[in-house]
Structures are given as C-alpha cells and as structure tokens.
Design a protein around this motif. Sequence first.
Motif, PDB file in Angstrom:
ATOM      1  N   LEU A  84       6.302   3.387   7.421  1.00 52.78           N
ATOM      2  CA  LEU A  84       4.977   3.406   6.807  1.00 52.78           C
ATOM      3  C   LEU A  84       4.278   2.051   6.927  1.00 52.78           C
ATOM      4  CD1 LEU A  84       5.668   5.505   3.582  1.00 52.78           C
ATOM      5  CD2 LEU A  84       4.468   6.221   5.656  1.00 52.78           C
ATOM      6  N   ALA A  85       5.063   0.982   7.026  1.00 56.35           N
ATOM      7  CA  ALA A  85       4.482  -0.359   7.159  1.00 56.35           C
ATOM      8  C   ALA A  85       4.229  -0.738   8.609  1.00 56.35           C
ATOM      9  CB  ALA A  85       5.412  -1.384   6.515  1.00 56.35           C
ATOM     10  N   LEU A  86       4.555   0.153   9.536  1.00 52.48           N
ATOM     11  CA  LEU A  86       4.441  -0.171  10.961  1.00 52.48           C
ATOM     12  C   LEU A  86       3.033  -0.597  11.387  1.00 52.48           C
ATOM     13  CD1 LEU A  86       6.142  -0.392  13.482  1.00 52.48           C
ATOM     14  CD2 LEU A  86       5.653   2.018  13.984  1.00 52.48           C
TER      15      LEU A  86
ATOM     16  N   ALA B 294       0.813  -1.225   0.000  1.00 48.17           N
ATOM     17  CA  ALA B 294       0.000   0.000   0.000  1.00 48.17           C
ATOM     18  C   ALA B 294       0.846   1.274   0.000  1.00 48.17           C
ATOM     19  CB  ALA B 294      -0.925   0.001   1.216  1.00 48.17           C
ATOM     20  N   ILE B 295       2.162   1.139   0.169  1.00 52.01           N
ATOM     21  CA  ILE B 295       3.034   2.319   0.209  1.00 52.01           C
ATOM     22  C   ILE B 295       3.233   2.868  -1.205  1.00 52.01           C
ATOM     23  CG2 ILE B 295       5.356   3.121   0.772  1.00 52.01           C
ATOM     24  CD1 ILE B 295       5.471   0.996   2.936  1.00 52.01           C
ATOM     25  N   ASP B 296       3.148   4.153  -1.340  1.00 49.99           N
ATOM     26  CA  ASP B 296       3.355   4.813  -2.634  1.00 49.99           C
ATOM     27  C   ASP B 296       4.814   4.639  -3.060  1.00 49.99           C
ATOM     28  OD1 ASP B 296       3.463   6.398  -4.852  1.00 49.99           O
ATOM     29  OD2 ASP B 296       2.866   8.253  -3.848  1.00 49.99           O
ATOM     30  N   PRO B 297       5.082   3.950  -4.170  1.00 49.67           N
ATOM     31  CA  PRO B 297       6.467   3.760  -4.608  1.00 49.67           C
ATOM     32  C   PRO B 297       7.178   5.058  -4.974  1.00 49.67           C
ATOM     33  CG  PRO B 297       4.924   3.026  -6.297  1.00 49.67           C
ATOM     34  CD  PRO B 297       4.122   3.303  -5.075  1.00 49.67           C
ATOM     35  N   GLY B 298       6.392   6.114  -5.205  1.00 43.10           N
ATOM     36  CA  GLY B 298       7.001   7.391  -5.539  1.00 43.10           C
ATOM     37  C   GLY B 298       7.813   7.979  -4.394  1.00 43.10           C
ATOM     38  N   LEU B 299       7.451   7.624  -3.147  1.00 39.98           N
ATOM     39  CA  LEU B 299       8.198   8.132  -2.006  1.00 39.98           C
ATOM     40  C   LEU B 299       9.619   7.573  -1.997  1.00 39.98           C
ATOM     41  CD1 LEU B 299       5.440   7.763   0.740  1.00 39.98           C
ATOM     42  CD2 LEU B 299       6.197   9.868  -0.393  1.00 39.98           C
ATOM     43  N   SER B 300       9.727   6.286  -2.259  1.00 37.08           N
ATOM     44  CA  SER B 300      11.043   5.663  -2.299  1.00 37.08           C
ATOM     45  C   SER B 300      11.852   6.175  -3.492  1.00 37.08           C
ATOM     46  CB  SER B 300      10.902   4.144  -2.370  1.00 37.08           C
ATOM     47  OG  SER B 300      12.167   3.506  -2.339  1.00 37.08           O
TER      48      SER B 300
ATOM     49  N   ALA C  97      -3.039  -0.451  15.591  1.00 42.32           N
ATOM     50  CA  ALA C  97      -2.834  -0.186  14.164  1.00 42.32           C
ATOM     51  C   ALA C  97      -3.383   1.186  13.783  1.00 42.32           C
ATOM     52  CB  ALA C  97      -3.497  -1.284  13.341  1.00 42.32           C
ATOM     53  N   ARG C  98      -4.535   1.542  14.343  1.00 40.28           N
ATOM     54  CA  ARG C  98      -5.110   2.856  14.036  1.00 40.28           C
ATOM     55  C   ARG C  98      -4.239   3.977  14.583  1.00 40.28           C
ATOM     56  NH1 ARG C  98     -11.636   2.164  15.243  1.00 40.28           N
ATOM     57  NH2 ARG C  98     -12.075   0.706  13.532  1.00 40.28           N
ATOM     58  N   ARG C  99      -3.749   3.799  15.813  1.00 40.11           N
ATOM     59  CA  ARG C  99      -2.918   4.844  16.414  1.00 40.11           C
ATOM     60  C   ARG C  99      -1.603   5.014  15.661  1.00 40.11           C
ATOM     61  NH1 ARG C  99      -3.545   4.146  23.019  1.00 40.11           N
ATOM     62  NH2 ARG C  99      -5.770   4.675  23.102  1.00 40.11           N
ATOM     63  N   VAL C 100      -0.986   3.897  15.312  1.00 43.60           N
ATOM     64  CA  VAL C 100       0.273   3.970  14.563  1.00 43.60           C
ATOM     65  C   VAL C 100       0.038   4.584  13.192  1.00 43.60           C
ATOM     66  CG1 VAL C 100       2.094   2.607  13.495  1.00 43.60           C
ATOM     67  CG2 VAL C 100       1.336   2.044  15.801  1.00 43.60           C
ATOM     68  N   ARG C 101      -1.097   4.273  12.585  1.00 46.44           N
ATOM     69  CA  ARG C 101      -1.414   4.824  11.273  1.00 46.44           C
ATOM     70  C   ARG C 101      -1.587   6.346  11.350  1.00 46.44           C
ATOM     71  NH1 ARG C 101      -5.698   2.045  10.475  1.00 46.44           N
ATOM     72  NH2 ARG C 101      -4.574   0.186   9.774  1.00 46.44           N
ATOM     73  N   ARG C 102      -2.224   6.811  12.411  1.00 50.63           N
ATOM     74  CA  ARG C 102      -2.373   8.261  12.575  1.00 50.63           C
ATOM     75  C   ARG C 102      -1.022   8.942  12.786  1.00 50.63           C
ATOM     76  NH1 ARG C 102      -7.186   6.974  15.627  1.00 50.63           N
ATOM     77  NH2 ARG C 102      -5.975   7.090  17.570  1.00 50.63           N
ATOM     78  N   LEU C 103      -0.151   8.294  13.564  1.00 48.90           N
ATOM     79  CA  LEU C 103       1.169   8.882  13.825  1.00 48.90           C
ATOM     80  C   LEU C 103       2.013   8.958  12.571  1.00 48.90           C
ATOM     81  CD1 LEU C 103       2.050   7.207  17.240  1.00 48.90           C
ATOM     82  CD2 LEU C 103       1.457   9.607  16.851  1.00 48.90           C
ATOM     83  N   THR C 104       1.975   7.894  11.755  1.00 48.88           N
ATOM     84  CA  THR C 104       2.807   7.853  10.561  1.00 48.88           C
ATOM     85  C   THR C 104       2.289   8.746   9.449  1.00 48.88           C
ATOM     86  OG1 THR C 104       1.589   5.881   9.821  1.00 48.88           O
ATOM     87  CG2 THR C 104       3.657   5.524  11.021  1.00 48.88           C
ATOM     88  N   HIS C 105       1.025   9.172   9.538  1.00 51.01           N
ATOM     89  CA  HIS C 105       0.473  10.022   8.479  1.00 51.01           C
ATOM     90  C   HIS C 105       0.363  11.479   8.898  1.00 51.01           C
ATOM     91  CE1 HIS C 105      -0.665   6.123   6.810  1.00 51.01           C
ATOM     92  NE2 HIS C 105      -0.819   6.741   5.656  1.00 51.01           N
ATOM     93  N   ARG C 106       0.964  11.822  10.031  1.00 55.21           N
ATOM     94  CA  ARG C 106       0.969  13.233  10.425  1.00 55.21           C
ATOM     95  C   ARG C 106       1.944  14.045   9.580  1.00 55.21           C
ATOM     96  NH1 ARG C 106       0.770  13.233  17.078  1.00 55.21           N
ATOM     97  NH2 ARG C 106      -1.391  12.597  17.260  1.00 55.21           N
TER      98      ARG C 106
END
Length: 228
Positions: free
Chosen positions: A143-145, A116-122, A219-228
Amino acid sequence: MLTAAELEALLLSLKISSVAVLCALPFAVGAAALLARPSFRGKLVLDGLVHLPLVLPPVVMGYLLLIALGTRAPLGGWLLETFGIRFMFSWTGAALAAAIVTFPFQVRAIRLALEAIDPGLSAAAETLGAGPVDRFFTIVLPLALPGIVAGAITAFAASLGEFGAIITFVSNVPGETRTLPLAIYTAIQTPGGEAAAARLVVISILLALAGLMLSEILARRVRRLTHR
C-alpha cells in the motif's frame, strides 16, 4: 552533440544517483516506518536528524563527511586499512554524499504513504493470525508502494543536481567524481566554455523535469494497481 567529457559526466551522474537512491532506500523505508508510528521516546530527535540535510548547507554535509570518512580521519582511515574502502576522491564517496543529502526526500514521501494507510487493515490481518513481519510485507509495504516510488525518483532527480556536498567531500576529479553540476562549474570557469555549460544546463533541466514527471506517472499507476 556532447563531447566525450560531457557524455562521461552525464553517465557518471546517472550511475552515482542510481547507486545513491538504491543504497539509501532500505534505510529510508525503515526510518519512515519508525517515524510513522504514533509516538515513541526519541521520535523528535530522530525526525530532526533525518531531516537535517534539508536545512543544512550541502557544503556542511560534505565537510562532515570529510572529517568523518577522510583517509586521515579515524573512521575513514580504519575503513581503508581494514577493508580497503576509500570514499575520498571516489565515485562511491560522491554516491554516499548524494544519498545522505537526498535521504529526507525518500523518508518524507514514504512516511506520508504509510500514515495514509488505514490501520484497520493491519488490525484485521492481526486477528487472522498474521504477525508483524507478515503484515508489513503483505499489507503495509504494497500500500505504501506509490510513496516509495515517488520518493525514490524524487531523490534520484535531486541527486543529479547535488553539487556542494560532492565537491566538498570528493573534489572535482574528471571521470571519477565530476558529475553534471561539477562539469557545468568547470565549463563556466574555463575560457570559452559557455557553450558547453549551456548544453549541460539544458540536459540537467530536462533530466530533472523527466524525473519529476516520471515520479508522478509511476506513482499514479502503482496507486491504481494497489487499489484494484
């Protein structure tokens, strides 16, 4: 109230499941990273081997471990004579069996997160001079956390309920390999043990529900942290 034997089975289950998940996690991340790649020679075979424990009866997995790592098996005998490592009738063997049976749960969750990670970031990081290892640990892994956390907790909950592979490989030894499912089985086979079996069943259900709910919350909390 739990008896001493029931509490012992509960604590042993938590110990075995924790060790199983933690030891399998690095291999699960590696396997998921490989399977998340678009294509490579042998991908189909690797995918099948990784997910084989999902479709094979747990007793079969326990039997395969028995003939591979038993004290009279070539590999098991060599480990015992050379390093003093014995999996038979040991809680470490139970942890190994639980790790193998629940390994696909971790791989699948981590793989979905990686895909699900955008390959453009890498690709953008590569243009800035970041190497493959840097990109993996600074971009991909964070991002995969959420998937890693969800996979680990799901595998932990599944490990708590593992029965067939453990009893086939390491038997039902009180205080050593008798986990909650094996304690339930023992109580059912014991005259007058229905009450003890019912208590342990309730505990197993509560632990499984708690594990699944915790997996989603974290998973929800980690997802919020990684998308800040």
